[in-house]
Design a protein around this motif. Structure first.
Motif, short mmCIF file in Angstrom:
data_model
loop_
_atom_site.label_atom_id
_atom_site.label_comp_id
_atom_site.label_asym_id
_atom_site.label_seq_id
_atom_site.Cartn_x
_atom_site.Cartn_y
_atom_site.Cartn_z
N HIS A 24 10.04 6.51 12.76
CA HIS A 24 10.54 7.79 13.28
C HIS A 24 10.11 8.00 14.73
O HIS A 24 10.88 8.49 15.55
CB HIS A 24 10.04 8.96 12.41
CG HIS A 24 10.81 9.13 11.15
ND1 HIS A 24 10.79 8.20 10.14
CD2 HIS A 24 11.64 10.10 10.72
CE1 HIS A 24 11.56 8.59 9.15
NE2 HIS A 24 12.08 9.75 9.49
N PHE A 25 8.87 7.65 15.02
CA PHE A 25 8.36 7.78 16.39
C PHE A 25 9.22 6.93 17.34
O PHE A 25 9.71 7.41 18.36
CB PHE A 25 6.89 7.35 16.45
CG PHE A 25 6.23 7.59 17.77
CD1 PHE A 25 5.52 8.75 18.00
CD2 PHE A 25 6.30 6.65 18.80
CE1 PHE A 25 4.90 8.99 19.22
CE2 PHE A 25 5.68 6.87 20.02
CZ PHE A 25 4.98 8.05 20.23
N ILE A 26 9.42 5.68 16.99
CA ILE A 26 10.19 4.76 17.83
C ILE A 26 11.63 5.23 17.97
O ILE A 26 12.19 5.22 19.07
CB ILE A 26 10.10 3.33 17.27
CG1 ILE A 26 8.67 2.80 17.43
CG2 ILE A 26 11.11 2.40 17.96
CD1 ILE A 26 8.38 1.55 16.63
N ALA A 27 12.23 5.67 16.88
CA ALA A 27 13.61 6.16 16.94
C ALA A 27 13.72 7.37 17.87
O ALA A 27 14.67 7.47 18.66
CB ALA A 27 14.12 6.51 15.54
N SER A 28 12.75 8.25 17.81
CA SER A 28 12.76 9.44 18.68
C SER A 28 12.62 9.04 20.14
O SER A 28 13.28 9.61 21.01
CB SER A 28 11.63 10.40 18.30
OG SER A 28 11.85 10.92 17.01
N VAL A 29 11.75 8.08 20.41
CA VAL A 29 11.57 7.59 21.78
C VAL A 29 12.86 6.96 22.28
O VAL A 29 13.32 7.24 23.39
CB VAL A 29 10.40 6.59 21.86
CG1 VAL A 29 10.40 5.84 23.18
CG2 VAL A 29 9.07 7.32 21.65
#
Length: 141
Positions: A24-29
């Motif tokens: 989720h963190f990577i997708a948001s970035v």
């Protein structure tokens, strides 16, 4: 899931899983975090100096990022990392006021440097996190 992180993510309009799930963190970035998240973070967490330093800008630059336009990947990642760390420090000290005092004090465990001066690099932010975790576990103050 830590209720404090859930609260801060909700207050900032972020997916509550963002700091607990690397995907989720990577997708948001990759998608780009809205500049409105920065605006809300400045309101909720204060620390304009820290955000400006982390994003390598000044007050005017911060204001220019506080729009509906998504930030680029680098700025999105730095913003999310900074939010995560500031929330961590706030939880460690159990008070925004005490956290701000610590952030602006010379800390021996950081080589006598103020934590606010460490947010301009990834390694500096990581070091602040490590020291906050040690303080939380009673390793030193």
């Amino acid at each position: 899931m830590d209720s404090s992180l859930h609260t801060i993510t909700t207050e900032l309009g972020l997916d509550p899983r963002i700091f607990h799930n690397p995907a989720h963190f990577i997708a948001s970035v990759r998608e780009g975090v809205s500049g409105q998240v920065l605006r809300r973070a400045l309101r909720q967490l204060g620390s304009e100096l820290i955000f400006a330093q982390a994003l390598h800008t000044d007050s005017a630059g911060l204001e220019s990022y506080c729009t509906d336009t998504p930030l680029d990947r680098r700025r999105s990642e730095v913003l999310l990392d900074t939010i995560r760390i500031l929330d961590r420090v706030r939880r460690t000290w159990e008070s925004n006021e005490l956290a701000q005092q610590w952030l602006h004090s010379n800390v021996p465990a950081l080589g006598g440097v103020k934590p606010v001066e460490m947010f301009d690099t990834y390694e500096g932010r990581r070091w602040v996190t490590q020291v906050a975790e040690k303080v939380e576990h009673g390793d030193f103050s």
